[in-house]
Design a protein around this motif. Sequence first.
Motif, PDB file in Angstrom:
ATOM      1  N   GLN A 213      31.572  88.388 -28.111  1.00 51.08           N
ATOM      2  CA  GLN A 213      32.411  89.429 -27.539  1.00 51.08           C
ATOM      3  C   GLN A 213      31.679  90.767 -27.481  1.00 51.08           C
ATOM      4  O   GLN A 213      31.804  91.525 -26.513  1.00 51.08           O
ATOM      5  N   GLU A 214      30.889  91.051 -28.512  1.00 45.77           N
ATOM      6  CA  GLU A 214      30.102  92.288 -28.502  1.00 45.77           C
ATOM      7  C   GLU A 214      29.068  92.274 -27.380  1.00 45.77           C
ATOM      8  O   GLU A 214      28.818  93.311 -26.754  1.00 45.77           O
ATOM      9  N   ARG A 215      28.493  91.123 -27.113  1.00 41.40           N
ATOM     10  CA  ARG A 215      27.456  91.038 -26.087  1.00 41.40           C
ATOM     11  C   ARG A 215      28.043  91.026 -24.678  1.00 41.40           C
ATOM     12  O   ARG A 215      27.438  91.553 -23.741  1.00 41.40           O
ATOM     13  N   LEU A 216      29.207  90.408 -24.502  1.00 43.76           N
ATOM     14  CA  LEU A 216      29.775  90.217 -23.169  1.00 43.76           C
ATOM     15  C   LEU A 216      30.777  91.299 -22.785  1.00 43.76           C
ATOM     16  O   LEU A 216      31.262  91.297 -21.664  1.00 43.76           O
ATOM     17  N   GLY A 217      31.086  92.200 -23.697  1.00 43.21           N
ATOM     18  CA  GLY A 217      32.036  93.265 -23.371  1.00 43.21           C
ATOM     19  C   GLY A 217      31.555  94.137 -22.227  1.00 43.21           C
ATOM     20  O   GLY A 217      32.355  94.624 -21.432  1.00 43.21           O
ATOM     21  N   VAL A 218      30.239  94.334 -22.115  1.00 45.11           N
ATOM     22  CA  VAL A 218      29.693  95.170 -21.048  1.00 45.11           C
ATOM     23  C   VAL A 218      29.957  94.567 -19.677  1.00 45.11           C
ATOM     24  O   VAL A 218      30.005  95.284 -18.669  1.00 45.11           O
ATOM     25  N   ALA A 219      30.149  93.246 -19.608  1.00 48.82           N
ATOM     26  CA  ALA A 219      30.391  92.574 -18.333  1.00 48.82           C
ATOM     27  C   ALA A 219      31.883  92.370 -18.057  1.00 48.82           C
ATOM     28  O   ALA A 219      32.228  91.665 -17.110  1.00 48.82           O
ATOM     29  N   GLY A 220      32.751  92.964 -18.875  1.00 52.58           N
ATOM     30  CA  GLY A 220      34.181  92.830 -18.648  1.00 52.58           C
ATOM     31  C   GLY A 220      34.705  91.436 -18.901  1.00 52.58           C
ATOM     32  O   GLY A 220      35.674  91.010 -18.275  1.00 52.58           O
ATOM     33  N   VAL A 221      34.079  90.709 -19.817  1.00 56.51           N
ATOM     34  CA  VAL A 221      34.445  89.327 -20.108  1.00 56.51           C
ATOM     35  C   VAL A 221      35.049  89.245 -21.503  1.00 56.51           C
ATOM     36  O   VAL A 221      34.532  89.859 -22.448  1.00 56.51           O
ATOM     37  N   GLU A 222      36.121  88.500 -21.643  1.00 59.59           N
ATOM     38  CA  GLU A 222      36.756  88.266 -22.934  1.00 59.59           C
ATOM     39  C   GLU A 222      36.463  86.835 -23.377  1.00 59.59           C
ATOM     40  O   GLU A 222      36.669  85.881 -22.618  1.00 59.59           O
ATOM     41  N   VAL A 223      35.997  86.690 -24.608  1.00 57.07           N
ATOM     42  CA  VAL A 223      35.733  85.373 -25.179  1.00 57.07           C
ATOM     43  C   VAL A 223      37.020  84.850 -25.799  1.00 57.07           C
ATOM     44  O   VAL A 223      37.532  85.415 -26.764  1.00 57.07           O
ATOM     45  N   VAL A 224      37.551  83.786 -25.237  1.00 51.08           N
ATOM     46  CA  VAL A 224      38.790  83.189 -25.742  1.00 51.08           C
ATOM     47  C   VAL A 224      38.507  82.330 -26.966  1.00 51.08           C
ATOM     48  O   VAL A 224      39.224  82.386 -27.968  1.00 51.08           O
ATOM     49  N   GLU A 225      37.445  81.543 -26.908  1.00 50.70           N
ATOM     50  CA  GLU A 225      37.114  80.643 -28.013  1.00 50.70           C
ATOM     51  C   GLU A 225      35.652  80.240 -27.912  1.00 50.70           C
ATOM     52  O   GLU A 225      35.088  80.176 -26.815  1.00 50.70           O
ATOM     53  N   ALA A 226      35.060  79.988 -29.060  1.00 50.74           N
ATOM     54  CA  ALA A 226      33.679  79.486 -29.122  1.00 50.74           C
ATOM     55  C   ALA A 226      33.614  78.417 -30.199  1.00 50.74           C
ATOM     56  O   ALA A 226      34.044  78.648 -31.334  1.00 50.74           O
ATOM     57  N   ARG A 227      33.084  77.243 -29.849  1.00 45.75           N
ATOM     58  CA  ARG A 227      33.025  76.114 -30.772  1.00 45.75           C
ATOM     59  C   ARG A 227      31.674  75.418 -30.683  1.00 45.75           C
ATOM     60  O   ARG A 227      31.069  75.354 -29.608  1.00 45.75           O
ATOM     61  N   LEU A 228      31.220  74.897 -31.816  1.00 49.90           N
ATOM     62  CA  LEU A 228      30.013  74.083 -31.829  1.00 49.90           C
ATOM     63  C   LEU A 228      30.362  72.676 -31.356  1.00 49.90           C
ATOM     64  O   LEU A 228      31.333  72.076 -31.834  1.00 49.90           O
ATOM     65  N   THR A 229      29.605  72.157 -30.422  1.00 52.39           N
ATOM     66  CA  THR A 229      29.836  70.809 -29.906  1.00 52.39           C
ATOM     67  C   THR A 229      28.778  69.817 -30.364  1.00 52.39           C
ATOM     68  O   THR A 229      28.981  68.605 -30.244  1.00 52.39           O
ATOM     69  N   HIS A 230      27.672  70.312 -30.859  1.00 47.06           N
ATOM     70  CA  HIS A 230      26.595  69.418 -31.320  1.00 47.06           C
ATOM     71  C   HIS A 230      25.839  70.118 -32.430  1.00 47.06           C
ATOM     72  O   HIS A 230      25.507  71.305 -32.335  1.00 47.06           O
ATOM     73  N   LEU A 231      25.591  69.388 -33.499  1.00 51.77           N
ATOM     74  CA  LEU A 231      24.826  69.921 -34.629  1.00 51.77           C
ATOM     75  C   LEU A 231      24.117  68.766 -35.318  1.00 51.77           C
ATOM     76  O   LEU A 231      24.767  67.819 -35.782  1.00 51.77           O
ATOM     77  N   ALA A 232      22.802  68.820 -35.354  1.00 50.29           N
ATOM     78  CA  ALA A 232      22.025  67.742 -35.982  1.00 50.29           C
ATOM     79  C   ALA A 232      20.637  68.260 -36.314  1.00 50.29           C
ATOM     80  O   ALA A 232      20.153  69.245 -35.725  1.00 50.29           O
ATOM     81  N   TYR A 233      20.010  67.608 -37.297  1.00 47.17           N
ATOM     82  CA  TYR A 233      18.612  67.912 -37.582  1.00 47.17           C
ATOM     83  C   TYR A 233      17.737  67.411 -36.437  1.00 47.17           C
ATOM     84  O   TYR A 233      18.069  66.440 -35.761  1.00 47.17           O
TER      85      TYR A 233
END
Length: 312
Positions: A213-233
């Motif tokens: 949200q801090e990074r995308l605020g300049v572009a007028g974008v709101e982050v509704v949700e962020a989730r990890l979809t893949h995590l592995a070594y």
Amino acid sequence: MFRGFTISTTNDIIIISNRYDSIFDKKGAVIDMVERKAWRLNGYLGVLLIGVLAGTGVYFMFQNQFTMGVPILVVALILLSGITVVQPNQAEVITFFGKYLGTVRDSGLWMVVPFSLRKKVSLRVRNFNSAKLKVNDVNGNPIEIASVIVFKVIDSAKALFEVDNYEQFVEIQSETALRHVASKYPYDNFDEEGYSLRGNTEEIAKGLASELQERLGVAGVEVVEARLTHLAYSPEIASAMLQRQQADAIISARKKIVEGAVGMVQMAIEQLQKDGVIELDDERKATMINNLLVSVVSDRSTHPVINLGSIY
């Protein structure tokens, strides 16, 4: 001179607040672009007005009164260029010869400033699935990570004028934020202290959404949700890390077993002494404790030995 404006100064910038809500520096350059409502007229009234003007112009033309008919028809054509249709959950950004006039968010048929340039911006919620990124966690272990970002445009002016391409901007910044968050935490916390990528998914998701949200605020974008979809070594260390996880799991399980065994032995000795079944000296207690601990802690089933004689 500036009727309707509120002027304030802060260091080297001048803030001019009016219905345009823009910020200018002392040289007159716009620093920030904020969405505002554009002038608009009900489209059905506009179509009716254009129809009346067109009918009147045609009437004068048939009456050979060209000096009256031609200007009226020209006005009708000019007004016709201002008719636009706005779809639900969509915005139209209006510019006139390079100047931002405002945004129409209300769906329906509208008449705006004629000859203006109108660009559509979707206000719908959208998903962005990042590619699998190979990064190092805080311990330097290479891992693979990916996420899904749910976002929507809340300021059409910033989305179009503050960045070159807001959709591409969202993609690049999302991957950058994901790399940064992944490098702040370990993949797994074996000491059970602090956050880890695998063990604290909710907290990691909130941290990722906040940074995005801090990074995308300049572009007028709101982050509704962020989730990890893949995590592995990463494949090159996956086998070694799996052995480490198994070893840690075995140690943790053994620790629990020993704690339970010690408790069971204490309960057994206390119960025997309380009921007066047998008097145990220190040597008998040590022998009993040894036998019970071996029986409980052993990872293999024990074979009982029947003693038919004295215990000494």
